[in-house]
Design an enzyme around this catalytic site. Sequence first.
Site, PDB file in Angstrom:
ATOM      1  N   LYS A 111      -0.953 -33.733  10.790  1.00 30.12           N
ATOM      2  CA  LYS A 111      -1.565 -34.699  11.700  1.00 30.12           C
ATOM      3  C   LYS A 111      -1.734 -34.141  13.109  1.00 30.12           C
ATOM      4  O   LYS A 111      -2.564 -34.623  13.868  1.00 30.12           O
ATOM      5  CB  LYS A 111      -0.752 -35.996  11.712  1.00 30.12           C
TER       6      LYS A 111
HETATM    7  C1  PLP Z   1       0.180 -38.486   6.600  1.00 32.77           C
HETATM    8  C2  PLP Z   1       0.712 -37.544   5.594  1.00 32.77           C
HETATM    9  C3  PLP Z   1       0.168 -37.447   4.289  1.00 32.77           C
HETATM   10  C4  PLP Z   1      -0.945 -38.353   3.824  1.00 32.77           C
HETATM   11  O1  PLP Z   1      -2.151 -38.100   4.500  1.00 32.77           O
HETATM   12  P1  PLP Z   1      -3.402 -39.087   4.369  1.00 32.77           P
HETATM   13  O2  PLP Z   1      -4.372 -38.588   5.364  1.00 32.77           O
HETATM   14  O3  PLP Z   1      -2.877 -40.458   4.714  1.00 32.77           O
HETATM   15  O4  PLP Z   1      -3.881 -39.013   2.973  1.00 32.77           O
HETATM   16  C5  PLP Z   1       0.672 -36.494   3.443  1.00 32.77           C
HETATM   17  N1  PLP Z   1       1.683 -35.680   3.803  1.00 32.77           N
HETATM   18  C6  PLP Z   1       2.243 -35.745   5.032  1.00 32.77           C
HETATM   19  C7  PLP Z   1       3.367 -34.827   5.372  1.00 32.77           C
HETATM   20  C8  PLP Z   1       1.786 -36.669   5.971  1.00 32.77           C
HETATM   21  O5  PLP Z   1       2.346 -36.734   7.187  1.00 32.77           O
END
Ligand code: PLP
Length: 469
Positions: A111
Amino acid sequence: MAGEPPVGFSDILLEGLAPDGGLYLPDSYPRPDAAWFAEGRRLLADGGYAALAHAVLSLFTDDIPGDDLRALCGRAYNDRVFATPDIVPVSRLRDGLWLAHLSDGPTAAFKDLAMQMLGQLFEYELGRRGASLNILGATSGDTGSAAEYAMLGRRGVRVFMLTPAGRMTPFQQAQMFTLDDPAIVNVAVDGVFDDCQDLVKEVFCDLDFKARYHLGAVNSINWARLAAQVVYYVAAWMRVAPDGGPVSFCVPTGNFGNICAAHIAREMGVPIDRLVLATNENNVLDEFFRTGIYRVRDTDETVATSSPSMDISKASNFERFIFDLLGRDGARVRELFGEELPSRGFFDLSGTDEFASIRQRFGFVSGSSTHADRLAAIASVWESDGVMIDPHTADGVTVARRDLADGVPMIVTETALPVKFEATIREAIGRAPETPPRFAGLEGRPRHVVSLGRDVGALKALIAGTVDN
Ligand SMILES: *Cc1c(COP(=O)(O)O)cnc(C)c1O
């Protein structure tokens, strides 16, 4: 979604949503030609990830001068912010699987890649408008820390982030609560993640309060986040396939944000053969791609797993893909998401031509994994390669390995570092995850967090008191 009046990238950036309150998508995806991709490769090789990011984001941005956007990309993607100058390096495992490392940012989850860009864009746009923004959000772990580290020090931006008290991993709590800045307000709510989210929704429903305190959101439906995520699919493809040949991606999925960006990259012409969607036990999306039935879960049907960032009951970006799947028929999408889903709890596309063509036209296949699968994947990658993967990446590795036959390189997006999920790593391999040097000593620092009951009045008072001061 369809038939909206045209509106600038920066308006959507600050609103997060289309003018009609729905999920924004551009009228059509850019389709750059072969010369553009060749130039992109040259930019990545000579100018690095930031230069490629500028080229990709230029395709989606209509109201930021080119030189400004280039400077913002340079500030978001460099080796002071990320632990590696490649920003998104790739590596190959013994069994042939590739990993695209998306976790070398300040909070060790993918993210950061979108959030860092968002922080730069917010500061720039708020500066142009002489405005300020108070971000209000809820997190089960990774989103909140990525948002806080991205907004830290950005002029005009303050963050209020709600967390379920005691329910994040110790490392995740340390990451957020050790930030010491008046513009970052951590709130520990006596409740679970859904309680936090309900509080946020209640505050946003008070439109007067929202306007008066300039409240905004950075959740995964924000269009600018998706656009920024497209960049790493282009970069990973270029790095794994220097000759421009096809690759496949396997993406651990929760809210369908990360993999939606992969879908957009594919629509733009990146030669992605298969898009493999991986879920954990909360398999609402896997079920759709196997059966054509999308049945959202009750919150008490959603189980807490060892890949907690994928524990979802419905996927907030999924409507975007359905819009494309149904040939951008906005009326049909509104019927499915606005009527069928609320009244029946599911919709069924199993008999349709569109669903029948989902693999061929859009590349999608899917699978899910269990806690035992994750432990086995973590252990096997550790034993064969000496590489530790986190439980979410392990979901991806598990599902990707079922689909390795045809010789097209398969790239799993590594979505977090194992240091964030120590207990599961210990369970899998009997030892603690490595702590990257940039996090040394983190857990010993003083904490800054306000405790709150499940009380929207108290939350509003906290926001008002902080902003008015
Ligand atoms: C947010 C997150 C996900 C899921 O991502 P999406 O964009 O909601 O599909 C998977 N793995 C980790 C470590 C995350 O922080």
